[in-house]
Design an enzyme around this catalytic site. Structure first.
Site, mmCIF file in Angstrom:
data_model
loop_
_atom_site.group_PDB
_atom_site.id
_atom_site.type_symbol
_atom_site.label_atom_id
_atom_site.label_comp_id
_atom_site.label_asym_id
_atom_site.label_seq_id
_atom_site.Cartn_x
_atom_site.Cartn_y
_atom_site.Cartn_z
ATOM 1 N N HIS A 184 -78.960 61.311 4.463
ATOM 2 C CA HIS A 184 -80.236 61.571 4.081
ATOM 3 C C HIS A 184 -80.220 62.081 2.572
ATOM 4 O O HIS A 184 -81.144 62.756 1.915
ATOM 5 C CB HIS A 184 -80.958 62.575 4.967
ATOM 6 N N ARG B 81 -80.060 50.389 -0.413
ATOM 7 C CA ARG B 81 -79.704 51.458 0.413
ATOM 8 C C ARG B 81 -78.463 51.295 1.264
ATOM 9 O O ARG B 81 -78.292 50.120 1.915
ATOM 10 C CB ARG B 81 -80.882 51.992 1.296
ATOM 11 N N ASN C 166 -83.465 47.750 2.363
ATOM 12 C CA ASN C 166 -82.721 48.425 3.209
ATOM 13 C C ASN C 166 -82.403 47.535 4.393
ATOM 14 O O ASN C 166 -83.297 47.241 5.188
ATOM 15 C CB ASN C 166 -83.791 49.659 3.455
ATOM 16 N N ARG D 113 -80.617 62.255 19.199
ATOM 17 C CA ARG D 113 -79.190 62.859 18.860
ATOM 18 C C ARG D 113 -79.038 64.339 19.333
ATOM 19 O O ARG D 113 -80.136 65.205 18.923
ATOM 20 C CB ARG D 113 -78.755 62.522 17.501
ATOM 21 N N GLU E 153 -87.808 57.751 -0.670
ATOM 22 C CA GLU E 153 -86.392 57.004 -0.823
ATOM 23 C C GLU E 153 -86.392 55.821 -1.487
ATOM 24 O O GLU E 153 -85.512 55.552 -2.287
ATOM 25 C CB GLU E 153 -85.768 56.910 0.265
#
Ligand code: AMP
Length: 398
Positions: free
Chosen positions: A180, A91, A7, A241, A384
């Site tokens: 996601h 990823r 990743n 956010r 993940e």
């Protein structure tokens, strides 16, 4: 087969080496401050101590070389040579409308990912640097790209269109994509396994609540809606956010505070969310501590966060005409006992009943609803990396 899962960000790189037969993590770690002064490798073999090594990493290629050296090292290594890495799974963040599934990385695929770069200018180029570095150091080793957006490509048009002129979709592909996806897919599949029910027959709402957060409606094995949009800014109130906000409100703020577009985006991405609402922290542990002391700033941030999640769950129950299972995952979803309880307290109308004792769990697969609950509720850790390793093996052994 051993799969190296990568990743790669602009200045950091996380990795795991996974044995795909046993699904064991052989080693994992990260490289920090790549291309910056003070870079270090954090390396942890499955049965050993975590090691931190300061070493110069001017480029991602050097960083990955250090990872390989650590993996094959005589003392703390977990494999004898590079030839024991059968494939690499990357990823990748934004696959736009080009990718609805994981894909074997070829030159054509890299070109297609590059076409999506302006949709994720911070992430996609960095992801591709990781791909190029691995190609250089591991020539001939098959590589697979797994996109954060791919799982949501099944969303129907009515869910992915914004209510803005259609020509922006036609000209620029401005639409909702969602993120996601690898986590939502892993968790929704896993819950079907745990329930012993066919994935294709289940209506699941996955709440991925972490520093970045999104909710996903998975109907009959397909994502039919999700709360993030063209970018990860839409939807839930997150760590920093804002989530959904009236663009008109930001025009108002921009005029008052004399902000240009960059300034506005900086506020929405970095200074908003529970950090902005509380003025305390983006970390839910700090907010829970503050709330425990009845600090109104911590309480209002957590209440607004919980309420927004509950609203999305309601919306997605409506979108799917019902819901069988609700899952909580990621840092806050897996660990936030009070957060889960507070969110579920809004869901009595769906017949959700939480078992307080069962809900007293962190980071473990567990049913947290009471036996009489009409909707099953789970705490379900995401994985993940394992999802990427599985997709990689599936494609390279085809
Ligand atoms: P993630 O982005 O999935 O790594 O999640 C990060 C978030 O999970 C941070 O806001 C953490 O505060 C939160 N988190 C991690 N552990 C806990 C915990 N024990 N209780 C509450 N929140 C936690």
């Amino acid at each position: 087969m051993n799969v190296l899962v990568i990743n790669c960000g602009s200045s950091s790189l996380k990795f795991q080496l996974i044995n795909s037969e046993t699904e064991d993590v052989l080693a994992k770690g990260l490289c920090e401050r790549i291309g910056i002064e003070g870079s270090q490798l954090v390396y942890q073999p499955a049965d050993g101590e975590k090691e931190k090594t300061q070493a110069p990493m001017p480029t991602h290629t050097q960083a990955i070389q250090l990872v390989i050296d650590a993996l094959v090292n005589d003392k703390t290594g977990v494999i004898k040579s590079l030839s024991e890495i059968g494939a690499v799974g990357h990823r990748l963040v934004h696959g736009g409308e080009e990718f609805a599934n994981p894909t074997v990385i070829t030159e054509e695929v890299i070109a297609a990912v590059e076409r999506c770069n302006d949709l994720a200018p911070l992430h996609n180029p960095a992801n591709l640097i990781g791909v190029r570095a691995c190609q250089e150091l591991m020539p001939g080793v098959p590589m697979v790209g797994v996109f954060d957006t791919a799982f949501h490509q099944t969303m129907p048009e009515k869910a992915f269109l914004y209510g803005i002129p259609y020509e922006y979709y036609e000209k620029y592909k401005v639409r909702r994509y969602g993120f996601h996806g690898t986590s939502h897919m892993y968790v929704s599949r896993r819950v079907a396994e745990l329930e012993g029910r066919p994935y294709e027959e289940l209506k699941t709402i996955v709440c991925h609540l972490g520093n970045g957060s999104s909710v996903c409606a998975v109907k009959n094995g397909k994502s039919v809606d999700t709360s993030m949009g063209l970018t990860p800014l839409e939807g839930l109130i997150m760590g920093t956010r804002s989530g959904d906000v009236d663009p008109g409100a930001m025009e108002f703020v921009a005029k008052k505070e004399n902000l240009d577009l960059n300034g506005v985006m900086n506020v929405l991405n970095k200074k908003s969310g529970v950090l902005g609402l509380s003025g305390i922290s983006s970390d839910f542990r700090d907010l829970e501590d503050a709330a425990e002391k009845n600090d109104p700033a911590g309480l209002r941030a957590l209440e607004a966060f919980n309420y927004r999640v509950a609203k999305y769950i309601g919306a997605y129950a409506a979108a799917m005409n019902g819901v069988d299972v609700i899952c909580f995952t990621a840092g806050v979803g897996e660990n936030g006992i009070d957060t889960r309880e507070a969110i579920c307290s809004y869901l009595g109308y769906l017949g959700v009943e939480i078992d307080k004792e069962a809900n007293n769990v962190r980071g473990k697969e567990q049913v947290i609803s009471s036996p009489g609950s009409k909707v099953k509720v789970y705490c379900l850790p995401t994985n993940e990396e394992l999802a990427i390793a599985r997709a990689t093996v599936e494609l390279v052994t085809k």
